[in-house]
Motif scaffolding. Structure first.
Motif, short mmCIF file in Angstrom:
data_model
loop_
_atom_site.label_atom_id
_atom_site.label_comp_id
_atom_site.label_asym_id
_atom_site.label_seq_id
_atom_site.Cartn_x
_atom_site.Cartn_y
_atom_site.Cartn_z
N MET A 25 17.23 -37.78 22.74
CA MET A 25 17.49 -37.34 24.12
C MET A 25 17.09 -35.89 24.37
O MET A 25 16.67 -35.55 25.47
CB MET A 25 18.98 -37.51 24.45
N THR A 26 17.24 -35.05 23.35
CA THR A 26 16.98 -33.62 23.51
C THR A 26 15.61 -33.18 23.04
O THR A 26 15.16 -32.09 23.38
CB THR A 26 18.03 -32.80 22.74
N GLY A 27 14.95 -34.00 22.22
CA GLY A 27 13.67 -33.61 21.65
C GLY A 27 13.82 -32.67 20.46
O GLY A 27 12.83 -32.12 19.98
N LEU A 28 15.05 -32.50 19.97
CA LEU A 28 15.29 -31.65 18.80
C LEU A 28 15.08 -32.46 17.53
O LEU A 28 15.21 -33.69 17.52
CB LEU A 28 16.72 -31.11 18.82
N ILE A 44 22.12 -20.22 16.61
CA ILE A 44 21.68 -21.41 17.34
C ILE A 44 20.84 -20.95 18.51
O ILE A 44 21.22 -20.05 19.26
CB ILE A 44 22.87 -22.24 17.84
N ASN A 45 19.71 -21.58 18.66
CA ASN A 45 18.78 -21.30 19.74
C ASN A 45 19.42 -21.64 21.08
O ASN A 45 19.96 -22.73 21.27
CB ASN A 45 17.53 -22.15 19.49
N LYS A 46 19.36 -20.71 22.02
CA LYS A 46 19.92 -20.92 23.36
C LYS A 46 19.32 -22.16 24.01
O LYS A 46 20.03 -22.94 24.66
CB LYS A 46 19.67 -19.68 24.21
N HIS A 48 18.28 -24.83 22.56
CA HIS A 48 18.88 -26.01 21.94
C HIS A 48 20.23 -26.32 22.59
O HIS A 48 20.53 -27.47 22.92
CB HIS A 48 19.07 -25.82 20.44
N LEU A 49 21.05 -25.27 22.78
CA LEU A 49 22.35 -25.46 23.42
C LEU A 49 22.20 -25.99 24.84
O LEU A 49 22.96 -26.87 25.27
CB LEU A 49 23.14 -24.15 23.42
N GLU A 50 21.22 -25.48 25.56
CA GLU A 50 20.97 -25.94 26.93
C GLU A 50 20.58 -27.41 26.94
O GLU A 50 21.06 -28.18 27.78
CB GLU A 50 19.90 -25.09 27.59
N LYS A 51 19.71 -27.82 26.03
CA LYS A 51 19.27 -29.22 25.95
C LYS A 51 20.44 -30.13 25.60
O LYS A 51 20.58 -31.22 26.16
CB LYS A 51 18.15 -29.38 24.92
N ILE A 52 21.28 -29.69 24.67
CA ILE A 52 22.43 -30.49 24.27
C ILE A 52 23.42 -30.61 25.42
O ILE A 52 23.92 -31.70 25.72
CB ILE A 52 23.09 -29.89 23.01
N ALA A 53 23.71 -29.49 26.09
CA ALA A 53 24.62 -29.51 27.23
C ALA A 53 24.10 -30.44 28.32
O ALA A 53 24.87 -31.20 28.92
CB ALA A 53 24.82 -28.10 27.76
N GLU A 54 22.82 -30.39 28.58
CA GLU A 54 22.22 -31.25 29.59
C GLU A 54 22.33 -32.72 29.20
O GLU A 54 22.66 -33.57 30.03
CB GLU A 54 20.76 -30.88 29.81
#
Length: 68
Positions: A25-28, A44-46, A48-54
């Motif tokens: 879902m996040t592409g990580l 933690i990369n900002k 990455h956190l934004e993608k996870i939160a989304e």
């Protein structure tokens, strides 16, 4: 001393999602998601956190992390 706890694994468990599902879902990378879920990262990369939160549809950062 307070420790930053990332609640990604808790959120996955609540939704019945796997780490692999979140990675897709996040592409990580799956390894990156695993390290975040297990609170093994020292930084933690900002983005990455934004993608996870989304992916989780979060509106409040407190849903994603907390100080313990």
């Amino acid at each position: 001393m307070a420790t930053l706890y990332i609640k990604v694994q808790d959120l996955l468990d609540e939704r019945g999602w796997t780490q692999k599902h979140l990675a897709i879902m996040t592409g990580l990378r799956t390894a990156a998601v695993s390290e975040i879920c297990n609170n093994m990262r020292t930084s933690i990369n900002k983005e990455h956190l934004e993608k996870i939160a989304e992916a989780f549809g979060l509106k409040d950062i407190n849903e994603l992390m907390e100080l313990r």
